[in-house]
Design a protein around this motif. Structure first.
Motif, PDB file in Angstrom:
ATOM      1  N   GLN A  56      42.728  36.031  35.075  1.00  0.00           N
ATOM      2  CA  GLN A  56      43.708  37.035  35.492  1.00  0.00           C
ATOM      3  C   GLN A  56      43.012  38.299  35.980  1.00  0.00           C
ATOM      4  N   ARG A  57      41.940  38.691  35.263  1.00  0.00           N
ATOM      5  CA  ARG A  57      41.192  39.877  35.695  1.00  0.00           C
ATOM      6  C   ARG A  57      40.543  39.654  37.056  1.00  0.00           C
ATOM      7  N   ASP A  60      43.221  39.880  39.655  1.00  0.00           N
ATOM      8  CA  ASP A  60      43.591  41.284  39.872  1.00  0.00           C
ATOM      9  C   ASP A  60      42.523  42.005  40.685  1.00  0.00           C
ATOM     10  N   ASN A  64      43.016  43.593  44.343  1.00  0.00           N
ATOM     11  CA  ASN A  64      42.695  45.015  44.528  1.00  0.00           C
ATOM     12  C   ASN A  64      41.664  45.197  45.641  1.00  0.00           C
TER      13      ASN A  64
END
Length: 650
Positions: A56-57, A60, A64
């Motif tokens: 998930q990181r 993200d 970004n």
């Protein structure tokens, strides 16, 4: 009735004790097993949660980064629109605007990925800022480094791209496949290998009229089946480039380096090839291998002229005469056997080598000679001193001498040794003395030193091939010498190309076991050595064993071949022909090998903690089972003894 006792205890009491003890132990073992399994499941769940969180990181972070790059791109485009409005539609109309646009563009190239950099080039091209016109010049993007750019995405219908000016740019792994380009300029542009896997700049199936490649570095670039009429390759470095089936009508190759280039079935004239700087080892349209003009005058003995023409006789006397083994082959021979002889010739480098353009070059000398003859190749500086030298003897096929900018001349000295008692006069001869230069630039030197190790792992195992061969102690072999590596590549190419010819037509005479002749081979398959030649035995062994790794490309299809196809082809070549073409004996007579030739054993490892856990569980379960069998044994034993004691006494 007798009461059976064991160590003073009644059997009944022992059984009761064991039954009382056995049940808690079994329950405890199973409780422990369940607890450990639950802990293992919880740990596994925790690891899965951590992986999901990490994923998930990463997602993200990716989104970004994409958002940030989109913002950078939008800001850049808005800035360029503002500059265009302020400069009446030309970013090069004044020096300040041109400088600002150049700085912003080069800076944004370093921050964005290939796809967005391609959009920037398309925006600038659509705005006619990368086009040379009478009204304004193109925006200077020199020194920009662009990787993995697919120019089809910026062309009309992914086909047409006209009037593009990119001068002095580094293009890595750029693609122009199936494009129609006119009046494009890549002057001084370097087409670099990007992914170290042998895939370089690809201009295959491209129609490129009036293209400008002046002083461009197109090492190993592919122009297969391209239309390059009226294109300008003046002083370009096209070493190992491929022009298979290309239309090169009226293309300019003046002073271009075409060393090792491929021209099979290409449309090109002899006049175009003669205007080049070098075509050494290039494959011509008819399949033959080209050679540069010999820098040695009178290097091939001619019995109709004086043997010392163009040679300075230093000592003794030398004559020309027919070979004792071949009455059609003229050779240089020693006349005064008791004292020997020495002849010398110097080659001026002034008009043959420019150290500024080709700083990483080397002179290559080859010759045929008897065992009583040697040849020295020397680099001479301006004041006549020897800068460096190499020595060639009858056990070597060639030597190379790295050129230095301090060298002004090359000196070739042939020494005929005086004969001692029992020496054979038939070994005092030499012929076919050839000297040429392999030209190289700073850019390809950097590529060679930085990409060699990466190429080993970049090629998929299915396409990675290797050959293990023997080198005996009496053979001079330097695996680190660039010329030696290229020579090995040529020998591999000759053998493998013959293999595919035999695969298609086994009736060819060179495919016969009885054929001992070195036949002409058509080169339709290109060999690329992908890693240094490695010594795999001890350096004290005789013979020493070396391994060379390479790939094989089908030039007509522009695709790498898997090992199975190459092995099938090379197996059609008799072993004697392999030895003649390759020049080295092969270990185990297996000429081409692949990682998929032999079986692989896959080993899996488990965590040490997991191993200990299962050992404990197995031990506890065995203990419980052991106690259970002890109890069962005592139960049966006591029951059997009880029946014996209940029998009546006669």
């Amino acid at each position: 009735m007798l009461s059976h006792q064991i160590f003073g205890f009644k059997c009944k009491d022992i059984l009761k004790f064991i039954s009382y003890l056995l049940l808690p132990i079994i329950l405890g073992v199973f409780a422990l097993v369940i607890t450990l399994q639950q802990q293992q499941l919880l740990k596994q769940q925790h690891e899965e949660d951590r992986e999901i969180s990490a994923l998930q990181r990463e997602q993200d972070k990716f989104f970004n980064d994409q958002k940030y790059q989109n913002e950078l791109l939008d800001t850049y485009i808005n800035d360029m629109i503002t500059l265009l409005k302020e400069s009446n539609g030309s970013l090069t109309s004044n020096e300040i605007t041109a400088t600002i646009a150049r700085i912003k563009t080069l800076d944004i190239f370093r921050q964005l990925d290939a796809q967005r950099n391609a959009r920037i080039i398309r925006v600038l091209h659509d705005a006619k800022q990368l086009t040379e016109t009478q009204e304004h010049s193109a925006l200077d993007l020199s020194t920009a480094k662009l990787c993995d750019i697919d120019f089809r995405h910026m062309a009309i219908n992914e086909k047409q791209l006209h009037e593009l000016f990119l001068m002095g740019v580094f293009l890595s792994n750029a693609s122009f496949i199936n494009m129609d380009m006119k009046f494009v300029s890549f002057a001084k542009t370097a087409f670099d290998k990007a992914d170290f896997s042998g895939i370089s700049t690809d201009l295959s199936d491209t129609k490129t009229l009036y293209a400008n490649f002046q002083k461009a570095s197109c090492i190993a670039a592919r122009f297969n089946r391209s239309m390059l009429s009226y294109s300008n390759f003046w002083r370009s470095n096209l070493k190992h480039a491929s022009f298979h089936s290309a239309d090169l009508t009226n293309a300019i190759f003046t002073d271009a380096n075409l060393y090792g280039a491929q021209f099979q079935y290409a449309r090109i004239t002899d006049m175009q090839l003669q205007s080049t700087l070098s075509i050494q080892d290039a494959i011509l349209p008819n399949g033959t291998r080209a050679e540069d003009r010999n820098l040695i005058n009178n290097g091939h003995a001619d019995c109709t002229i004086s043997p010392v023409d163009n040679w300075a006789l230093l000592t003794g006397n030398v004559i020309t005469a027919m070979s004792s083994t071949n009455d059609t082959n003229c050779q240089f021979m020693l006349q005064t056997f008791a004292m020997g002889a020495t002849v010398m010739q110097r080659v001026n480098l002034s008009f043959k080598w420019d150290p500024n353009t080709w700083p990483h070059s080397q002179a290559v000398l080859s010759a045929n000679m008897g065992s009583n003859v040697f040849i020295q190749l020397r680099g001479i500086n301006e004041i006549g001193h020897i800068h460096s030298q190499q020595k060639l003897n009858s056990t070597q096929r060639f030597i190379s001498l790295v050129l230095n900018r301090d060298m002004h001349q090359l000196e070739v000295i042939i020494g005929f040794e005086a004969l001692v008692k029992n020496s054979s006069k038939s070994n005092s001869w030499c012929d076919d003395i050839k000297l040429f230069i392999v030209y190289g630039t700073d850019l390809e030197f950097i590529q060679d030193t930085s990409t060699t190790t990466s190429m080993i792992t970049a090629v998929l195992p299915a396409y990675k091939l290797f050959t293990v061969f023997n080198v005996f102690n009496d053979m001079i072999f330097n695996p680190d010498d660039a010329t030696t590596v290229e020579n090995i590549g040529r020998k591999l190419s000759a053998a493998i190309n013959l293999g595919f010819q035999c695969l298609n037509d086994v009736s060819k005479p060179q495919c016969s076991l009885s054929s001992q002749r070195k036949w002409h081979t058509i080169f339709d398959y290109n060999i690329t050595i992908i890693s240094p030649i490695v010594l795999i035995s001890s350096h004290t062994d005789n013979p020493r064993r070396y391994m060379v790794s390479y790939t094989v490309m089908d030039i007509s299809k522009n695709a790498l071949l898997p090992g199975t196809q190459v092995i099938m082809a090379i197996d059609k070549v008799p072993n004697d022909q392999k030895l003649i073409l390759f020049g080295f004996t092969i270990v185990n007579n297996t000429f081409v090998q692949s990682p998929f030739n032999s079986s692989f054993t896959v080993f899996t490892t488990t965590s040490p903690k997991t191993d200990k856990l299962w050992i404990i569980l197995i031990f506890l379960e065995l203990m419980a089972l052991f106690l259970f069998f002890i109890g069962l044994y005592f139960c049966l034993y006591c029951k059997f003894r009880k029946r014996e004691n209940d029998k009546p006494i006669a």
